[in-house]
Design a protein around this motif. Structure first.
Motif, PDB file in Angstrom:
ATOM      1  N   ARG A  43       7.886  -5.908  15.610  1.00  0.00           N
ATOM      2  CA  ARG A  43       8.781  -6.514  14.491  1.00  0.00           C
ATOM      3  C   ARG A  43       9.971  -6.431  15.118  1.00  0.00           C
ATOM      4  O   ARG A  43      10.312  -8.178  15.420  1.00  0.00           O
ATOM      5  N   GLU A  81       6.942  -5.174   5.274  1.00  0.00           N
ATOM      6  CA  GLU A  81       6.099  -4.498   6.129  1.00  0.00           C
ATOM      7  C   GLU A  81       4.953  -3.790   4.778  1.00  0.00           C
ATOM      8  O   GLU A  81       4.989  -3.045   3.265  1.00  0.00           O
ATOM      9  N   LEU A  82       3.703  -3.924   5.164  1.00  0.00           N
ATOM     10  CA  LEU A  82       2.999  -4.152   4.406  1.00  0.00           C
ATOM     11  C   LEU A  82       1.868  -2.660   5.075  1.00  0.00           C
ATOM     12  O   LEU A  82       1.747  -2.241   5.850  1.00  0.00           O
ATOM     13  N   HIS A  83       0.897  -2.818   3.412  1.00  0.00           N
ATOM     14  CA  HIS A  83       0.377  -0.649   3.783  1.00  0.00           C
ATOM     15  C   HIS A  83      -1.696  -1.363   3.313  1.00  0.00           C
ATOM     16  O   HIS A  83      -1.575  -1.944   2.460  1.00  0.00           O
ATOM     17  N   THR A  84      -1.464  -0.208   4.495  1.00  0.00           N
ATOM     18  CA  THR A  84      -3.026  -0.029   4.632  1.00  0.00           C
ATOM     19  C   THR A  84      -3.422   1.096   3.649  1.00  0.00           C
ATOM     20  O   THR A  84      -2.326   1.740   2.998  1.00  0.00           O
ATOM     21  N   LEU A  88      -5.647  -4.140   3.235  1.00  0.00           N
ATOM     22  CA  LEU A  88      -4.198  -3.387   2.864  1.00  0.00           C
ATOM     23  C   LEU A  88      -4.163  -3.335   1.193  1.00  0.00           C
ATOM     24  O   LEU A  88      -4.938  -3.566   0.541  1.00  0.00           O
ATOM     25  N   ASP A 107      -1.329  -3.768  -0.192  1.00  0.00           N
ATOM     26  CA  ASP A 107       0.255  -4.748  -1.116  1.00  0.00           C
ATOM     27  C   ASP A 107      -0.324  -6.191  -0.356  1.00  0.00           C
ATOM     28  O   ASP A 107       1.036  -6.724   0.847  1.00  0.00           O
ATOM     29  N   HIS A 151      -2.627   3.958  12.408  1.00  0.00           N
ATOM     30  CA  HIS A 151      -1.054   4.155  11.145  1.00  0.00           C
ATOM     31  C   HIS A 151      -1.612   3.218   9.510  1.00  0.00           C
ATOM     32  O   HIS A 151      -2.554   2.787   9.739  1.00  0.00           O
ATOM     33  N   SER A 152      -0.356   3.279   9.166  1.00  0.00           N
ATOM     34  CA  SER A 152      -0.426   2.872   7.920  1.00  0.00           C
ATOM     35  C   SER A 152       0.442   2.390   7.586  1.00  0.00           C
ATOM     36  O   SER A 152       0.473   1.760   6.345  1.00  0.00           O
ATOM     37  N   ALA A 153       1.138   0.994   7.992  1.00  0.00           N
ATOM     38  CA  ALA A 153       2.277   0.339   7.600  1.00  0.00           C
ATOM     39  C   ALA A 153       2.201  -0.546   8.905  1.00  0.00           C
ATOM     40  O   ALA A 153       2.005  -0.298  10.227  1.00  0.00           O
ATOM     41  N   TYR A 154       2.432  -1.837   8.276  1.00  0.00           N
ATOM     42  CA  TYR A 154       2.753  -2.979   9.068  1.00  0.00           C
ATOM     43  C   TYR A 154       3.223  -3.985   9.143  1.00  0.00           C
ATOM     44  O   TYR A 154       2.665  -4.683   8.129  1.00  0.00           O
ATOM     45  N   PRO A 155       4.464  -4.369  10.098  1.00  0.00           N
ATOM     46  CA  PRO A 155       5.478  -5.386   9.974  1.00  0.00           C
ATOM     47  C   PRO A 155       4.773  -6.695   9.896  1.00  0.00           C
ATOM     48  O   PRO A 155       4.519  -6.663  11.000  1.00  0.00           O
TER      49      PRO A 155
END
Length: 344
Positions: A54, A9-12, A311, A313, A23-27
């Motif tokens: 996902r 799960e990547l985060h902006t 991103l 992370d 959104h802030s989270a992107y799987p």
């Protein structure tokens, strides 16, 4: 030979908003193909608008990864994937195709773009996205981007404040090239009203102003507009391009929605043959996905490849940026490395 995958799960860095959502989270699911001591890697960046999440990625990947048998058999891979899901799960197909291409490039000791015989032309300057937020925050995003040296801004619209946003961001950044992305949010009357606003702000292009299915509305808008009209959400498959050429000036190509680099290259060449201009775009994805898009971007008129820059992370590193200028990777494969602590 083995094919493995893992979802991260990547985060902006900050919430990323477009007309449909914030959104802030992107799987993102990362695939590895290992054979003879070499590892090819791919990334699945699902988007719900194209029918992927996902859950769908993780559900279908086990049934598709057996399609990756001989990494050099690219046509066979595409045929096997298409036989199972002709027009579905493009980001999974993209990840598997990416993994095959990188394995072959590593075997040959060359970057993927060289393996494909593509031009070493410089990548066009990428835009930096100003996402939908409260107006002071959008002004801040634009101001910070300009301070960091970005010369092209792509502004997300699709609100009741769109006129004010365009005018204030042009005031905030008077010297940048400005692009607009409505993400299919405008009605036909609203889009017509916006044309004069966009022209007055010297907007370079407007992306997907109307609903994805409304090709007739886009054709009418194109006849009225001084600003280039670009398709994004209307484009799902290579076979869509001919019909789009009658309604749009240009197309935004994304590997994750078209099924991988080779399908994207086919769409690019089809668009060129039909007289269309081309942007290489991206989802919110890691530097691995951006590296794959960068392999083709030298063939395009515009680039919108800032997905990894947003991103907090990014699990991959190695792309060399100078503000909006992305330098083509020169090492073998995709030219990026895993960041310590990540196992993408």
């Amino acid at each position: 030979m083995s094919v493995t995958s893992r979802t991260l799960e990547l985060h902006t860095r900050q919430p990323f908003g477009i007309a449909r959502w914030t959104h802030s989270a992107y799987p993102r699911t990362f695939v590895k193909f290992e054979q003879d001591g070499l590892t090819g890697r791919g990334e699945a960046a699902p988007n719900a608008f194209y029918g992927e999440t996902r859950a769908t990625v993780e559900a279908v990947l086990p049934s598709l990864q057996g399609s990756l048998q001989d990494p050099w058999d690219w046509e066979g891979l595409h045929a096997r994937l298409s036989a199972v899901f002709p027009h579905h799960h493009p980001s999974v197909k993209c990840a598997l195709e990416m993994a095959a291409l990188e394995w072959c490039a590593l075997s040959a000791g060359v970057p993927v773009w060289k393996l494909l015989g593509l031009s070493p032309s410089p990548i066009p300057e990428s835009s930096y996205t100003v996402s939908i937020a409260e107006l002071p925050d959008m002004r801040r995003q634009a101001r910070e981007a300009v301070q960091q040296g970005y010369g092209v801004l792509k502004v997300k619209l699709g609100t009741a404040r769109d006129v004010q946003i365009v005018e204030q961001l042009r005031e905030e950044a008077p010297d940048v090239r400005l692009r607009i992305d409505a993400n299919a949010a405008w009605s036909r009357p609203q889009a017509r009203r916006m044309l004069d606003v966009l022209d007055a702000a010297q907007v370079e292009l407007v992306e997907q102003p109307l609903a994805a299915h409304d090709l007739e509305g886009h054709a009418d808008l194109r006849r009225l507009s001084k600003v280039l009209i670009m398709a994004d959400e209307s484009l799902h498959h290579v076979s869509d391009v001919p019909a789009l050429s009658r309604s749009f000036d240009a197309v935004n190509l994304k590997l994750a929605k078209l099924g991988g680099p080779l399908q994207t290259l086919a769409a690019l060449r089809t668009a060129r043959a039909l007289g269309m201009s081309v942007m290489m775009g991206c989802m919110i994805e890691s530097s691995l996905g951006i590296a794959a898009a960068a392999a083709l971007a030298g063939l395009c008129d515009w680039a919108d490849l800032d997905g990894a820059l947003l991103l907090a992370d990014d699990p991959y590193s190695g792309l060399e940026w100078n503000a909006g200028m992305l330098h083509r990777p020169v090492s073998a494969g995709w030219g990026v490395a895993e960041v310590a602590g990540h196992e993408g």
